[in-house]
Motif scaffolding. Structure first.
Motif, PDB file in Angstrom:
ATOM      1  N   ASP A   1       0.715  -0.742  -0.543  1.00  0.00           N
ATOM      2  CA  ASP A   1      -0.068  -0.327   0.133  1.00  0.00           C
ATOM      3  C   ASP A   1       0.499   0.919   0.313  1.00  0.00           C
ATOM      4  OD1 ASP A   1      -0.082   1.418   3.135  1.00  0.00           O
ATOM      5  OD2 ASP A   1      -0.226  -1.273   3.359  1.00  0.00           O
ATOM      6  N   VAL A   2       0.393   2.402  -0.424  1.00  0.00           N
ATOM      7  CA  VAL A   2       0.969   3.550  -0.369  1.00  0.00           C
ATOM      8  C   VAL A   2       0.118   4.359   0.118  1.00  0.00           C
ATOM      9  CG1 VAL A   2       2.420   3.364  -2.575  1.00  0.00           C
ATOM     10  CG2 VAL A   2      -0.115   4.018  -2.903  1.00  0.00           C
ATOM     11  N   GLY A   3       0.207   5.722   0.653  1.00  0.00           N
ATOM     12  CA  GLY A   3      -0.332   6.754   1.233  1.00  0.00           C
ATOM     13  C   GLY A   3       0.296   8.160   1.908  1.00  0.00           C
ATOM     14  N   VAL A   4       0.077   9.116   2.028  1.00  0.00           N
ATOM     15  CA  VAL A   4       0.308   9.970   3.375  1.00  0.00           C
ATOM     16  C   VAL A   4      -0.107   9.944   4.447  1.00  0.00           C
ATOM     17  CG1 VAL A   4       0.890  11.283   0.697  1.00  0.00           C
ATOM     18  CG2 VAL A   4      -1.338  11.348   1.823  1.00  0.00           C
ATOM     19  N   ASP A   5       0.519  10.770   5.682  1.00  0.00           N
ATOM     20  CA  ASP A   5       0.444  10.914   6.572  1.00  0.00           C
ATOM     21  C   ASP A   5       1.126  12.255   7.333  1.00  0.00           C
ATOM     22  OD1 ASP A   5       2.752   9.700   7.073  1.00  0.00           O
ATOM     23  OD2 ASP A   5       2.499   8.031   7.949  1.00  0.00           O
ATOM     24  N   SER A   6       0.992  12.592   8.006  1.00  0.00           N
ATOM     25  CA  SER A   6       1.067  13.516   9.415  1.00  0.00           C
ATOM     26  C   SER A   6       0.905  13.023  10.366  1.00  0.00           C
ATOM     27  CB  SER A   6       0.515  15.162   8.744  1.00  0.00           C
ATOM     28  OG  SER A   6       0.888  16.043   9.066  1.00  0.00           O
ATOM     29  N   ARG A   7       2.494  13.097  11.384  1.00  0.00           N
ATOM     30  CA  ARG A   7       2.132  13.784  12.862  1.00  0.00           C
ATOM     31  C   ARG A   7       2.471  14.890  13.361  1.00  0.00           C
ATOM     32  NH1 ARG A   7       6.307   8.774  13.874  1.00  0.00           N
ATOM     33  NH2 ARG A   7       5.512   7.117  12.272  1.00  0.00           N
ATOM     34  N   ALA A   8       2.392  15.275  14.466  1.00  0.00           N
ATOM     35  CA  ALA A   8       2.228  16.162  15.322  1.00  0.00           C
ATOM     36  C   ALA A   8       2.831  16.044  16.831  1.00  0.00           C
ATOM     37  CB  ALA A   8       1.063  17.214  16.048  1.00  0.00           C
ATOM     38  N   TYR A   9       3.895  16.124  16.838  1.00  0.00           N
ATOM     39  CA  TYR A   9       4.967  15.965  18.288  1.00  0.00           C
ATOM     40  C   TYR A   9       4.219  17.201  19.334  1.00  0.00           C
ATOM     41  CZ  TYR A   9       7.359  13.344  14.214  1.00  0.00           C
ATOM     42  OH  TYR A   9       7.500  12.084  13.375  1.00  0.00           O
ATOM     43  N   LEU A  10       4.388  16.427  19.868  1.00  0.00           N
ATOM     44  CA  LEU A  10       3.585  16.997  21.373  1.00  0.00           C
ATOM     45  C   LEU A  10       4.810  17.830  21.945  1.00  0.00           C
ATOM     46  CD1 LEU A  10       1.029  14.482  22.868  1.00  0.00           C
ATOM     47  CD2 LEU A  10       0.896  16.487  21.390  1.00  0.00           C
ATOM     48  N   PRO A  11       4.281  19.283  22.218  1.00  0.00           N
ATOM     49  CA  PRO A  11       5.988  20.059  22.892  1.00  0.00           C
ATOM     50  C   PRO A  11       6.241  20.390  23.897  1.00  0.00           C
ATOM     51  CG  PRO A  11       3.870  21.221  22.503  1.00  0.00           C
ATOM     52  CD  PRO A  11       3.640  19.891  22.036  1.00  0.00           C
ATOM     53  N   PHE A  12       6.289  18.964  25.084  1.00  0.00           N
ATOM     54  CA  PHE A  12       6.767  18.790  26.088  1.00  0.00           C
ATOM     55  C   PHE A  12       7.243  17.116  26.051  1.00  0.00           C
ATOM     56  CE2 PHE A  12       4.340  14.949  27.341  1.00  0.00           C
ATOM     57  CZ  PHE A  12       2.254  15.026  26.673  1.00  0.00           C
ATOM     58  N   ARG A  13       8.353  16.473  27.804  1.00  0.00           N
ATOM     59  CA  ARG A  13       9.058  15.568  26.729  1.00  0.00           C
ATOM     60  C   ARG A  13       8.792  14.339  28.096  1.00  0.00           C
ATOM     61  NH1 ARG A  13      14.804  17.056  27.101  1.00  0.00           N
ATOM     62  NH2 ARG A  13      14.875  19.249  27.112  1.00  0.00           N
ATOM     63  N   ILE A  14       9.533  13.427  28.192  1.00  0.00           N
ATOM     64  CA  ILE A  14       9.058  12.870  29.518  1.00  0.00           C
ATOM     65  C   ILE A  14      10.651  12.524  29.770  1.00  0.00           C
ATOM     66  CG2 ILE A  14       8.851   9.916  30.149  1.00  0.00           C
ATOM     67  CD1 ILE A  14       6.494   9.512  28.242  1.00  0.00           C
ATOM     68  N   LYS A  15      10.704  13.179  31.080  1.00  0.00           N
ATOM     69  CA  LYS A  15      12.234  13.087  31.573  1.00  0.00           C
ATOM     70  C   LYS A  15      12.776  12.218  31.712  1.00  0.00           C
ATOM     71  CE  LYS A  15      11.080  17.306  34.834  1.00  0.00           C
ATOM     72  NZ  LYS A  15      10.971  18.051  35.874  1.00  0.00           N
ATOM     73  N   ASN A  16      14.159  11.971  31.582  1.00  0.00           N
ATOM     74  CA  ASN A  16      15.386  11.247  31.666  1.00  0.00           C
ATOM     75  C   ASN A  16      15.142  10.329  30.986  1.00  0.00           C
ATOM     76  OD1 ASN A  16      16.220  12.854  33.967  1.00  0.00           O
ATOM     77  ND2 ASN A  16      14.831  11.523  35.760  1.00  0.00           N
ATOM     78  N   VAL A  17      13.974   9.619  29.942  1.00  0.00           N
ATOM     79  CA  VAL A  17      14.098   9.414  28.906  1.00  0.00           C
ATOM     80  C   VAL A  17      14.042   9.584  27.801  1.00  0.00           C
ATOM     81  CG1 VAL A  17      12.511   7.549  28.059  1.00  0.00           C
ATOM     82  CG2 VAL A  17      12.229   8.508  30.462  1.00  0.00           C
ATOM     83  N   ASN A  18      14.701  10.790  27.067  1.00  0.00           N
ATOM     84  CA  ASN A  18      14.496  11.228  26.296  1.00  0.00           C
ATOM     85  C   ASN A  18      13.064  11.104  24.828  1.00  0.00           C
ATOM     86  OD1 ASN A  18      16.619  13.627  25.977  1.00  0.00           O
ATOM     87  ND2 ASN A  18      17.873  12.011  25.039  1.00  0.00           N
ATOM     88  N   LEU A  19      12.079  10.720  25.067  1.00  0.00           N
ATOM     89  CA  LEU A  19      11.193   9.923  24.373  1.00  0.00           C
ATOM     90  C   LEU A  19       9.925  11.381  24.509  1.00  0.00           C
ATOM     91  CD1 LEU A  19       9.316   7.998  23.604  1.00  0.00           C
ATOM     92  CD2 LEU A  19       8.335   7.388  25.598  1.00  0.00           C
TER      93      LEU A  19
END
Length: 298
Positions: free
Chosen positions: A218-236
């Motif tokens: 399959d082929v497609g298009v998508d988009s992601r929004a990265y939430l502007p906060f982090r989980i401390k000490n995990v770099n996630l």
């Protein structure tokens, strides 16, 4: 007959004198009124200099005009029970006790106000007040702040280019079969790297419980929004997104896909772990690595 004439002449003379005297008195009275009025108008008003001296307005903030305060503070403003003050260059060389003496004078006029001082450049001081007493709570320099600790992790991806690539795999099961595929993405970051847009390609196979494996794609298009906060000490950094895909094997259909997951920043890119839901293909787990190819400097 002669006596009568003399008496009549005397009476006439007396009447004339009386009339003349009355006329003179009337004119003098008018002149006196005019002269008195002119004198009252021209006479300067007397002022009591002692009373004026006592009514002279005193400065609203006497301590702020103190020589010591003016020498070391050059301005500021009050907002929400806090004074924001700017200091002169001589202030930085003062010992702690002299700084306290200067700011105590200010505190006398602003009871209960804490003070933030701009000591030049990025230097800052925070003084708290207790009645008319002041105490330095903290000193810092904004240049020493690690600004990267306060930015979304997406801004720390390696590479100057906005173009990124993703290589990973996808696994899903349901409806009596298991599907596995190579998951490829290529796209670009938008709006301060907090949003992306990409083209996707999935190539793999489908293994039913009974029967032979079949090719899937399959082929497609998508988009992601990265939430502007982090989980401390995990770099996630978590993300959420959506996309549309067209499956061309083994069957042909369109479907809407919803995405959710997290980016774990390891090395020059990020390890992406996600969950995908398709309106036709059901749930799938994705795992891959996102990276950039550095552009050559001319």
């Amino acid at each position: 007959m002669k006596k009568k004439r003399i008496i009549a002449l005397c009476v006439l003379l007396l009447a004339t004198c009386v009339f003349a005297e009355a006329q003179t008195r009337r004119n003098n009275s008018r002149n006196r009124v005019r002269t008195t009025g002119a004198q009252k108008k021209a006479e300067p008003e007397k002022k009591d200099t002692m009373v004026l001296a006592s009514k002279k307005e005193e400065p609203k903030y006497k301590s702020l005009s103190d020589t010591m305060v003016v020498k070391y503070l050059r301005g500021g403003f009050a907002k929400e029970n806090k004074l924001h003050l700017m200091t002169n260059s001589d202030y930085a060389s003062l010992p702690e006790n002299q700084k306290q003496e200067v700011l105590t004078k200010v505190a006398q006029e602003f009871t209960g106000y804490d003070m933030t001082l701009n000591t030049g450049g990025q230097g800052r001081e925070l003084w708290i007040t207790d009645g008319n007493n002041v105490k330095c709570l903290e000193k810092w320099n904004n240049d020493s702040l690690r600004i990267e600790d306060y930015l979304p992790l997406e801004l720390k991806r390696s590479g100057e280019t906005k173009v990124f690539y993703y290589v990973g795999g996808m696994l899903n099961g349901g409806n009596g079969s298991t599907s596995y595929s190579l998951n490829l993405r290529g796209g670009t970051y938008l709006y301060e790297n907090l949003l992306d847009a990409s083209v996707t390609l999935n190539l793999g196979g489908n293994k039913p419980e009974e029967g032979e494996s079949r090719f899937t794609g399959d082929v497609g298009v998508d988009s992601r929004a990265y939430l502007p906060f982090r989980i401390k000490n995990v770099n996630l950094a978590p993300y959420a997104g959506a996309g549309v895909s067209w499956s061309f094997a083994p069957e042909s259909f369109f479907e809407l896909r919803l995405l959710a997951g997290g980016c774990w920043f390891v090395g020059p890119g990020s390890l992406d772990i996600g969950l995908q839901y398709g309106t036709k293909s059901d749930f799938a787990v994705t795992l891959g690595y996102t990276f950039r190819i550095p552009s050559k400097k001319k």
